[in-house]
Every structure is written in C-alpha cells, then in structure tokens.
Design a protein around this motif. Structure first.
Motif, short mmCIF file in Angstrom:
data_model
loop_
_atom_site.label_atom_id
_atom_site.label_comp_id
_atom_site.label_asym_id
_atom_site.label_seq_id
_atom_site.Cartn_x
_atom_site.Cartn_y
_atom_site.Cartn_z
N GLU B 68 87.22 -8.60 41.91
CA GLU B 68 87.69 -8.11 42.61
C GLU B 68 89.42 -9.60 42.82
N LYS B 69 90.23 -9.24 42.54
CA LYS B 69 91.53 -8.80 42.15
C LYS B 69 91.87 -10.87 43.44
N GLY B 70 91.26 -10.31 44.27
CA GLY B 70 91.61 -11.87 44.94
C GLY B 70 90.89 -13.27 44.20
N SER B 71 90.06 -12.90 44.01
CA SER B 71 88.48 -13.53 43.12
C SER B 71 89.73 -14.25 41.55
N GLU B 253 75.79 -9.37 40.54
CA GLU B 253 75.60 -9.06 41.86
C GLU B 253 76.36 -8.90 42.28
N HIS B 254 77.01 -10.70 42.93
CA HIS B 254 77.97 -10.66 43.94
C HIS B 254 79.59 -10.49 43.21
N GLY B 255 78.99 -10.43 42.24
CA GLY B 255 80.75 -11.09 42.06
C GLY B 255 81.30 -12.71 42.70
N ILE B 256 82.48 -12.39 41.78
CA ILE B 256 83.48 -14.06 42.55
C ILE B 256 83.37 -14.01 43.46
N SER B 257 83.42 -15.19 44.28
CA SER B 257 83.56 -15.14 46.17
C SER B 257 85.29 -15.04 45.77
N LEU B 258 85.58 -14.25 47.16
CA LEU B 258 87.14 -13.70 47.31
C LEU B 258 87.58 -15.12 48.12
N PRO B 259 88.60 -15.98 47.88
CA PRO B 259 89.39 -16.94 49.01
C PRO B 259 88.95 -16.72 50.41
N ALA B 260 88.68 -17.72 51.12
CA ALA B 260 87.93 -17.50 52.26
C ALA B 260 89.17 -16.41 53.13
N ARG B 261 90.41 -17.16 52.99
CA ARG B 261 92.08 -16.44 53.29
C ARG B 261 91.47 -15.32 53.61
N PHE B 262 91.71 -14.07 52.66
CA PHE B 262 91.11 -12.72 52.40
C PHE B 262 90.08 -12.52 53.50
N GLU B 263 89.16 -12.59 53.49
CA GLU B 263 87.46 -12.83 54.09
C GLU B 263 87.70 -12.97 55.69
N GLU B 264 88.44 -13.78 55.93
CA GLU B 264 88.17 -14.18 57.73
C GLU B 264 89.52 -14.66 57.94
N GLY B 265 90.84 -14.82 57.27
CA GLY B 265 92.18 -15.61 57.64
C GLY B 265 92.10 -14.02 58.03
N ASN B 266 94.00 -14.11 58.71
CA ASN B 266 94.68 -13.16 59.67
C ASN B 266 95.67 -13.04 59.00
N VAL B 267 95.19 -11.79 57.80
CA VAL B 267 95.86 -11.11 56.90
C VAL B 267 96.15 -9.65 57.24
N PRO B 268 97.69 -9.51 56.79
CA PRO B 268 97.59 -7.91 57.15
C PRO B 268 96.77 -7.65 56.31
N GLU B 270 97.02 -4.05 53.64
CA GLU B 270 97.30 -4.33 52.35
C GLU B 270 97.06 -4.98 51.54
N VAL B 271 97.06 -6.29 52.82
CA VAL B 271 97.36 -7.64 50.68
C VAL B 271 95.57 -7.68 51.12
N LYS B 272 94.70 -6.86 52.29
CA LYS B 272 93.27 -7.23 51.54
C LYS B 272 93.08 -6.86 51.13
N LYS B 273 93.27 -5.41 51.42
CA LYS B 273 93.13 -4.73 50.02
C LYS B 273 93.41 -4.38 48.62
N ASN B 274 94.81 -5.15 48.55
CA ASN B 274 94.94 -5.49 47.32
C ASN B 274 94.27 -6.75 46.50
N ALA B 275 93.41 -7.57 47.55
CA ALA B 275 93.28 -8.39 47.16
C ALA B 275 91.99 -8.07 46.28
N LYS B 276 90.94 -7.11 47.30
CA LYS B 276 89.82 -6.05 46.88
C LYS B 276 89.97 -4.98 45.48
N SER B 277 91.07 -4.45 45.53
CA SER B 277 91.44 -4.10 43.99
C SER B 277 91.14 -4.95 42.84
#
Lengths: 280, 533
Positions: B68-71, B253-268, B270-277
């Motif tokens: 995932e791009k964010g990781s 199996e799990h991939g590299i973890s995403l930075p916490a801000r994309f998972e639980e942070g208060n982000v828009p 589309e940013v979250k979606k981009n991080a998961k691309s």
C-alpha cells in the motif's frame, strides 16, 4: 522524471562509482599484500623478541651473544653460515631453529664447547613435548632469531688468550685487578647470564637479606660447612671460578663449567675478582 | 520457392520466437511488456502480466505483488528491515567465500586469517565487509525493532511477526557472537571466555551448558569447532527459516503496516484512499530494492576503502595471558554493566531471560488498540526508558566504570596498551631515539635537540607519561591506589636488532598501602615495518 527512472539513473551511477572504487582498490592489492606480509613478519619479530626476553636470554645471552662454555651464541655469523653444514641439516635455517626450539637437545652436539644447561642440554619448548610454548610462538621466536642474520658479528668460537691461562692453583699471586674491566668480562664471558639476570647460580647482587658477593666472599670460607681450601676472600672467589665444585652454595647445583682455569688469563681472573669484591 | 519467402513473415516469426524465449526466462513478461516496465508505462496486456510472475516464478512468489502506498513512505520504515536482510545477504555471500580460506582449529585459525590478509586478492576487503556487515546487521536489527515498536506495528494480527522478529534478534546476536571467536585472537578468545562463563551461572544446568558450548572446561579445539559449526551451519539455517517466515508474514499476509495517521487519524477520505492505493512490485518496488542494494554496497565500500574501516585482529589467543581490560562485543556491554550490579545468576541469566520473555510478550501485554505515538503515552515512554537504560547499562559495562586499576599499571597501559592503538605506537619509528628519558618535575621541551628534524611525537608521548606520573605523585586528592609517592619513572629506548627497538616503561614508587618500594615495568618491542591501523 519519475521516481523509478531517477532510481535507475542513480543506481547506475552508484554501480559505476562502486566499480571504480573496486578497481582502484584492486590495483593496489599486490602492493598492499606485500606490505601486510612485511608487517606480519614485523609483528612476529616483536612477539618473538618478547618471548626471547622471558625464555631464552638466561642461557643464550640478552643479545644472543651466548654464554661461553655453556650455551652457543645465536647472534653469530657462524650460526647463520656454517651451522647447518656442521649438523647436516637439509632444510632452511628457520626450520632448523624451529625444530631445535620445539624439541630441544638431549645431548649437546658440541659438548666440549657448549655442554648446555644440564641434562637435557636444551629443554624442549614446544607444548607438544611438555614445554610451555605453542607452535605459533615458536615460529615467532624463530622470526626474531632470523632477524639477527643480516647484522650478526663473527664471534670467535675458541677465544685466544692474551697470556697464559690462570690454571687451577688458588694460592698463586694474581696481578692487580681492575673492577671496570672485570665488569666487562662478566658480561662478555656470560657470567651475568646465571648470576645476574637469572638465578641459575647464586646472585651476585644483594638480595633477600643476603649481602652482595663481595661481602659474602669475605665470610663464606670461614663457615663450618665450607669444603674448599681458601683462606682469603680473593682465594675463595678464584676457587669458585676455576674449581666451582670445591664448594657448592646450598640450594644450587653443579652446572657451572669447570674450564674457566683454561679460558681466563691471570689478569682476567684478577679483574673479575676485583669487580666482584666491589659488589657489597 | 524463393517467392514464397516473405521477409516480413520471417521477421515476425523471429520476433515471436524471441518473445517466447523471453517469456520463459522472465516467467511471463514479453518483450513489449519488459519495455513498458523499463519505461514506467502501464501494463500492455490483460490480465496484468506483472502479477503472473508472482505465481509462476519461485523467487518472485515470496515477494509481495504490491504494497500500500502509505506504507512505503520513507520516514515510516526508514527501510530498516530491508537493510537488515541486505546485510544478512552480504554476510552470507562474503561468509561463503571466507570459508574457503579458513581452518577451524586453534593451531591454524589465526594463521589462516593472516594469510587471508596478506596472500588473498581482495581477502582483507572481504573480511572487512563481513565484519562491518555484521556490526551493521546488529544495528539495523535493533533499529528495525525500535521502529516497529514506536509505530505500534506489532499489534493484533502482526503479533506473531513480532515474535519471529524477537527470535531473529537472538539469532543475529548469536551469529555475530559466534563469529567473534573464529579469528582466534586475544579479542575473540577472552570475549567468548567471558560470554560462555555466563552460561555457567545458569541454575541447575549451568555446568553442563558451559561444557556443551566450550566442548571442554576451557575453550580449545572443541569449542572453536562448535562455534564454527554454529556460525556457518546451525544459526544461518535457523536464520533463513525464520527470516522466510518473518518476511512471508509481511510480504504476503499482512503487508507493511500503514502509518497510524492513515488508519486512525483524522484525515480526509481521499487521502486515506490514496494511502491504500497500490504500489506494484514490478517495476516500482523492485527498482527501489535494486537501488537500495547498490546504495548499501556503495556505503560498505566507501566505509572500508575511503574511510579506512579495518576489521580488528589482535595477537594470537593466549590462554595464559588475560588482557587488562576485557570487553564483550559492544552489543553485550549492557549485560556486562548488569553483571557489575549484582549476582551472576540473577543479572546474567535470570534478568536477561525475563527481558526476552517480556519482549516476546509485548503484543499481548499491550492491550491499547491505538497505534499513534500520542495515543500510547505509557508504551512510548516505557520504550524510550528502556533505550536509555540500555545506553546507561552499556556505559557501565565499559572498563572505565567501576574498575580501579593501580595508577602505575593504568598509566603505562594507557600509553602502551597490550592490544590495539596507543600513543606509544603512533610514534614514527625514526623518532624512537635510543636514550634514557627520566620523568621529572621539569621535563625538557625537546627530547632530541641534536637531531635536525627532532622527535615531536616522541616528546609528546613522553610528556604525557611524565605529566601523568607527576600528577599522581603530587595530587593529594587521589585515593591511595591512585597515588605514586616518591616516583622514579623512566622511559628507555634501545636499539635492539635491525629495524627493531625496545622500549621499557618503568615506574617505581613507595606504595602507601604496604610501605614498600614497588615497581611496575613493561617491555614493548617495535619494528619498523609493523603497520598499525
């Protein structure tokens, strides 16, 4: 430019730089290896020098000059040019040293000149044969001894005497002695090997509550257990030099060569005695 | 017949044949596709042939299809895990070559290292790379673990990955420590003697464990062979197995973890979606890995060739001669520090075992579901506290802490240590002017006034010796052990043999504890050709 392309470009540049570094390093390899070989030899000599200092100097002399009538010199042209022919050794000089140090000598090959310590003439030094040294230490020791080769002086195997030998008569009248030349003789004849540097023989210097040899000589012949014939300190010292078994100081063995009467002149003996009497 | 030979036809046939071969070699990528990969173009066929590689090729099937791009953000992972495995491969390859030249026996081991350095083309470079790579692998393993802890990447489904990571930390330390013994020099011998003597403190089985490790009451031929086999067979096999599991968990199996801000942070969103691309393995991740590999190799070469890193090699191991300052490898200094605080069994065995168990249990003890640094104040502060404790304990493990050496010994050993560098050894050979230099309250400014070029370095070293003796003689605030009343100190340099000089350092003083004249002396022989580095 995309990130991928940038990485490909940088990657190629880095591979070229790394390749250049490797080529530069490789071009220097032959020189570096030669230098390391010299450096390793130098380190072996350093280690060997220390081992010689702790283990060998007592018999073979601080500077490899040997002890006449006891142990052969190693810092000696003869040792490096003639010795192998004399014993019929077919290997290299260094192998000869390693083999001799490792296994020692049961019997001296030149008993009339260098009878050696006792029996064996030279102990075995390798831990394979019950000695204290490892193989690598013996190799280092040999490297140190080999380093004398270029500068070794020619030592006379049978020193010519400047006058008639002093003989074994302890009651003769000796000429006036000179302590300074006596001190030089003590070193050149190897007396210091056993009496100063190690405690193979009674120490000349004052030690452990005992006074120096000069003072001891004055009282020794008056002791009850004294078995010699001396009646003065000078006679006692002369007797100890030319006929060492006349009286043995308790705790010591009869390992001192008995031939000094033949290898010292009367003047030598007088100088030595004069020097020893100054050591209080 | 000639007319039926159409040139275009022939060309197409040839291209098809080549394309076919290329597909076989690349496990599914055709010529056009390869071209697109190199140019960064989108896939030329459907379904995406770049994914097919991951099912048809053995080497690619354990690699991820994408992350995932964010990781993949650099400041999230710092590529620490990548570099840990990079150094593992460096060790594997250099180690395999080094094995050719190495003999695992006390009689031959040291000699084989000397020959490697003086008689094998690139031999020293290989050894330096192997040694530096080992140090780097330990550093990167520790940093990788710290990063994983701070980003909270060990939580939930990744607990088992964390567990394999702790095991890999142990294997890495084991590999490094077992390799320590192999050169059979003083450094190796005594570090490992101390290390294995700790096993002795283990309750119940200590004696047996020690015997099992050393192969005899003292380390000898048996111990060296055991450490060698552990170093080249047992531990690498274990490492390959556990690294495979560890990596499989991450990549497939799990991939590299995403930075916490994309998972639980208060982000828009589309940013979250981009991080998961997706960032595909081919070509982006693969190019990046090759790039990092060249970077790592270049860094290793620069450190060795340009900055002169040199793997240490002390004198031949000598069981009869214990060095003054015995030191464990730096990554065990903390353990040495702990041993100074208490009993060998408690500090050397029980506490370290508890620490390892706690490390393994971290994901299960930490019930906090959040991963962001700011939502885990306790975990983060405990982690930083542990790091600081480790640093302090490591400092306490150094010989400078808590061990008092008598002044004369300390002064002489500082100037001319048994092993490694020291002020005395930095004096150029030609400046070692034979003579007797006596310590006094008014030392001369220049030791060799009769020589045109003087001997500045010798003078400098002698003054250091002089001043330290005078300081110990005159400073009334020192402890009894550190005082040298009434000193007679001397530095004697003698010409000893061709290109060999003997340096004697001697201090005599009135020992206030025994009221006797005491002296300490050290002989050093120095040869012109000895390269000190």
């Amino acid at each position: 430019m995309s990130r991928t392309n940038l990485e490909i470009l940088l990657g190629i540049v880095m591979v070229l730089v790394a390749g250049g570094l490797l080529i530069a390093y490789g071009l220097n390899e032959n020189r570096r290896m030669a230098e390391y070989e010299k450096s390793q030899r130098a380190q072996a000599i350093e280690v060997g020098a220390k081992l010689y200092d702790t283990n060998c100097k007592g018999c073979h002399g601080v500077q490899g000059e040997g002890v006449p009538g006891l142990c052969p010199p190693l810092n000696d042209k003869y040792f490096f040019t003639q010795r192998l022919k004399e014993v019929g050794w077919s290997g290299t000089q260094e192998d000869y040293i390693i083999a001799t140090v490792a296994s020692g000598r049961l019997v001296s090959t030149r008993p009339e000149l260098y009878p050696g310590g006792a029996s064996p003439a030279m102990p075995s030094w390798s831990e394979r044969y019950g000695g204290p040294l490892r193989d690598d230490q013996i190799r280092d020791l040999a490297a140190f001894i080999m380093n004398w080769e270029a500068t070794a002086p020619l030592r006379e195997v049978t020193p010519t005497l400047a006058g008639p030998p002093v003989g074994t008569d302890i009651f003769q009248t000796l000429p006036e002695g000179n302590p300074a030349s006596g001190e030089a003789l003590a070193t050149s004849n190897g007396c210091v090997g056993c009496h100063v540097l190690t405690n193979t023989g009674p120490a000349w210097a004052a030690s452990g509550g005992e006074p120096g040899i000069g003072e001891r000589a004055a009282t020794r012949f008056q002791q009850e257990d004294y078995t010699g014939q001396a009646t003065t300190p000078e006679q006692y010292l002369l007797e100890s030099i030319v006929n060492p078994s006349a009286y043995l100081v308790p705790g010591f063995q009869a390992v001192m060569p008995a031939n000094y009467g033949a290898t010292l002149t009367a003047q030598d003996a007088a100088d030595l005695i004069a020097y020893m009497l100054t050591i209080k | 017949m000639l007319k039926s030979l159409n040139f275009n036809d022939l060309r197409q046939k040839a291209v098809r044949a080549i394309d076919n071969r290329v597909r076989i070699i690349t496990a599914g990528l055709g010529l056009d596709e390869l071209r697109a990969v190199m140019r960064g173009d989108p896939p030329t066929e459907k379904p995406n042939p770049r994914y097919r590689v991951h099912t048809t090729s053995f080497l690619f099937h354990i690699r991820p299809r994408y992350y995932e791009k964010g990781s993949t953000i650099f400041t999230h992972t710092f590529r620490l895990g990548f570099f840990t495995s990079f150094f593992f491969f460096v060790e594997l390859i250099t180690g395999l070559i080094l094995m050719i030249y190495y003999t695992p026996s006390p009689e031959a081991a040291y000699q084989s290292i000397l020959e490697l350095e003086s008689n094998v083309f690139f031999g020293k470079l290989l050894r330096d790379m192997h040694r530096l790579g080992a140090e780097a692998m330990v550093i990167f393993t520790a940093l990788h673990m710290l990063r994983t802890y701070l980003t909270g990447s060990y939580k939930k489904e990744r607990s088992f990955t964390w567990f394999t990571g702790v095991i890999l930390l142990g294997i890495t330390l084991g590999l490094s420590f077992s390799g320590y013994l192999l050169p059979w020099d003083q450094l190796a011998y005594w570090a490992v003697t101390i290390g294995t003597s700790m096993a002795e403190a283990a309750p119940l089985l200590g004696q047996q464990l020690n015997l099992l490790l050393r192969g005899a009451p003292d380390i000898g031929a048996g111990g060296l062979l055991r450490f060698y086999l552990a170093h080249v067979v047992l531990l690498p096999l274990g490492a390959i197995l556990v690294i495979s599991i560890h990596y499989y968990k991450v990549s497939r199996e799990h991939g590299i973890s995403l930075p916490a801000r994309f998972e639980e942070g208060n982000v828009p969103p589309e940013v979250k979606k981009n991080a998961k691309s997706r960032v595909d393995f081919i070509p982006d991740l693969l190019t990046h890995e090759v790039f990092l590999t060249t970077l790592g190799l270049l860094a290793l070469l620069v450190a060795i060739i340009s900055f002169g890193y040199s793997a240490p090699l002390e004198h031949h191991a000598n069981p009869q001669q214990t060095p003054l300052d015995t030191k464990a490898p730096w990554y065990f200094w903390w353990l040495q520090g702990m041993l100074k605080l208490g009993d060998k069994t408690l500090m050397g065995i029980i506490l370290p075992t508890i620490i390892v168990l706690l490390l393994i249990a971290v994901p299960y003890l930490d019930r906090n579901p959040h991963r962001s640094l700011f939502k885990r104040p306790i975990a983060v502060s405990l982690g930083l506290l542990s790091v600081m404790t480790l640093v302090v304990l490591s400092y306490m493990g150094l010989p400078v802490y808590g061990i008092e050496t008598p002044a004369a010994t300390r002064i002489i050993q500082d100037i001319a240590p048994e092993e490694g560098q020291g002020p005395l050894y930095e004096i150029p050979f030609d400046q070692l002017q034979p003579g007797v230099y006596t310590v006094s309250e008014t030392p001369p400014d220049e030791l060799c006034p009769t020589i045109d070029f003087g001997c500045p370095k010798l003078t400098e070293v002698f003054l250091e010796f002089n001043n330290r003796v005078i300081e110990a003689a005159t400073n009334p605030n020192l402890s009894e052990e550190q005082r040298l009343p009434n000193p007679e100190a001397v530095m004697v340099i003698e010409d000893w043999q061709q290109d060999l000089r003997k340096v004697t350092l001697r201090i005599a003083w009135d020992d206030p504890r025994t009221n006797q004249r005491t002296s300490y002396e050290k002989l050093v022989f120095m040869h012109r050709d000895h390269i000190r580095e």
